[in-house]
Design an enzyme around this catalytic site. Structure first.
Site, PDB file in Angstrom:
ATOM      1  N   CYS A  99      -2.865  -2.917   8.677  1.00  0.00           N
ATOM      2  CA  CYS A  99      -2.338  -1.597   9.047  1.00  0.00           C
ATOM      3  C   CYS A  99      -1.796  -1.620  10.477  1.00  0.00           C
ATOM      4  O   CYS A  99      -0.820  -0.943  10.788  1.00  0.00           O
ATOM      5  CB  CYS A  99      -3.418  -0.536   8.923  1.00  0.00           C
TER       6      CYS A  99
ATOM      7  N   CYS B 157       0.834  -1.208   0.000  1.00  0.00           N
ATOM      8  CA  CYS B 157       0.000   0.000   0.000  1.00  0.00           C
ATOM      9  C   CYS B 157       0.866   1.255   0.000  1.00  0.00           C
ATOM     10  O   CYS B 157       0.365   2.354  -0.203  1.00  0.00           O
ATOM     11  CB  CYS B 157      -0.935   0.014   1.201  1.00  0.00           C
TER      12      CYS B 157
END
Ligand code: FES
Length: 147
Positions: free
Chosen positions: A105, A34
Site C-alpha cells: 500500500c 486490490c
C-alpha cells in the site's frame, strides 16, 4: 494484525486531503490487484524547485490513506530532489512500520509522488534527475506474488 499509533492517527485524521487547483503536477496510480487508487497533487515553485503544497485523494484501504497522508507531510517544503528520497520505505519508517501484508500500500504513495513529478516535468519540458517513468499499476512492481 497490529497497526502503529501513527498509522491509526493518519488513517483517522488524514492530512492534506483534497485537490490543488492548477496544480504544477498531478499523478494518479492504482493497484490492479486490490483496486485501490491514489491521486497526488503538487504545487511546485518553478524558481526554487520547492514543493510548496501537496494534497491527495485516495480511494483505497486504510494503510493507503495513512501512507499517502504521511507522504504529503514528508514532501511538503522539500525540493524535488529531496522529495524523490521519500520512498515507500521512508514513508513506512515515518509511520513506525506497516504489517507485511500492507507494505504494498505504501508503494502507491511513493509512485503517486513520482507520477505527479513526472507530470510536472512533462508540462515544463524538463528532465528530473533520478526520476524514472512511474507505472500506472503498482502491482507490476511487486515481486514474488505473481499468479
Ligand atoms: Fe490496496 Fe492497500 S490494499 S493499497
Amino acid at each position: 494484525m497490529a497497526y502503529s499509533e501513527k498509522v491509526k492517527d493518519h488513517y483517522q485524521n488524514p492530512r492534506n486531503v483534497g485537490e490543488i487547483e492548477n496544480a504544477s503536477g498531478v499523478g494518479t496510480v492504482g493497484n490492479a490487484k486490490c483496486g485501490d487508487i491514489m491521486r497526488m497533487y503538487l504545487d511546485i515553485d518553478d524558481a526554487t524547485g520547492i514543493i510548496k503544497d501537496c494534497k491527495f485523494k485516495t480511494f483505497g484501504c486504510g494503510a493507503a490513506v495513512a501512507t499517502s497522508s504521511m507522504a504529503t507531510e514528508l514532501v511538503k517544503g522539500k525540493t524535488i530532489q529531496d522529495a524523490l528520497k521519500v520512498t515507500n520505505k521512508a514513508v513506512m519508517e515515518a509511520l513506525d512500520g506497516l504489517p507485511p501484508i500492507k507494505i504494498h500500500c505504501s508503494l502507491l504513495a511513493e509512485q503517486a509522488i513520482h507520477a505527479a513529478l513526472w507530470n510536472y516535468a512533462e508540462k515544463k519540458g524538463i528532465k528530473i534527475e533520478g526520476l524514472e517513468k512511474p507505472v500506472n499499476d503498482v502491482s507490476e512492481l511487486e515481486d514474488g506474488d505473481e499468479e
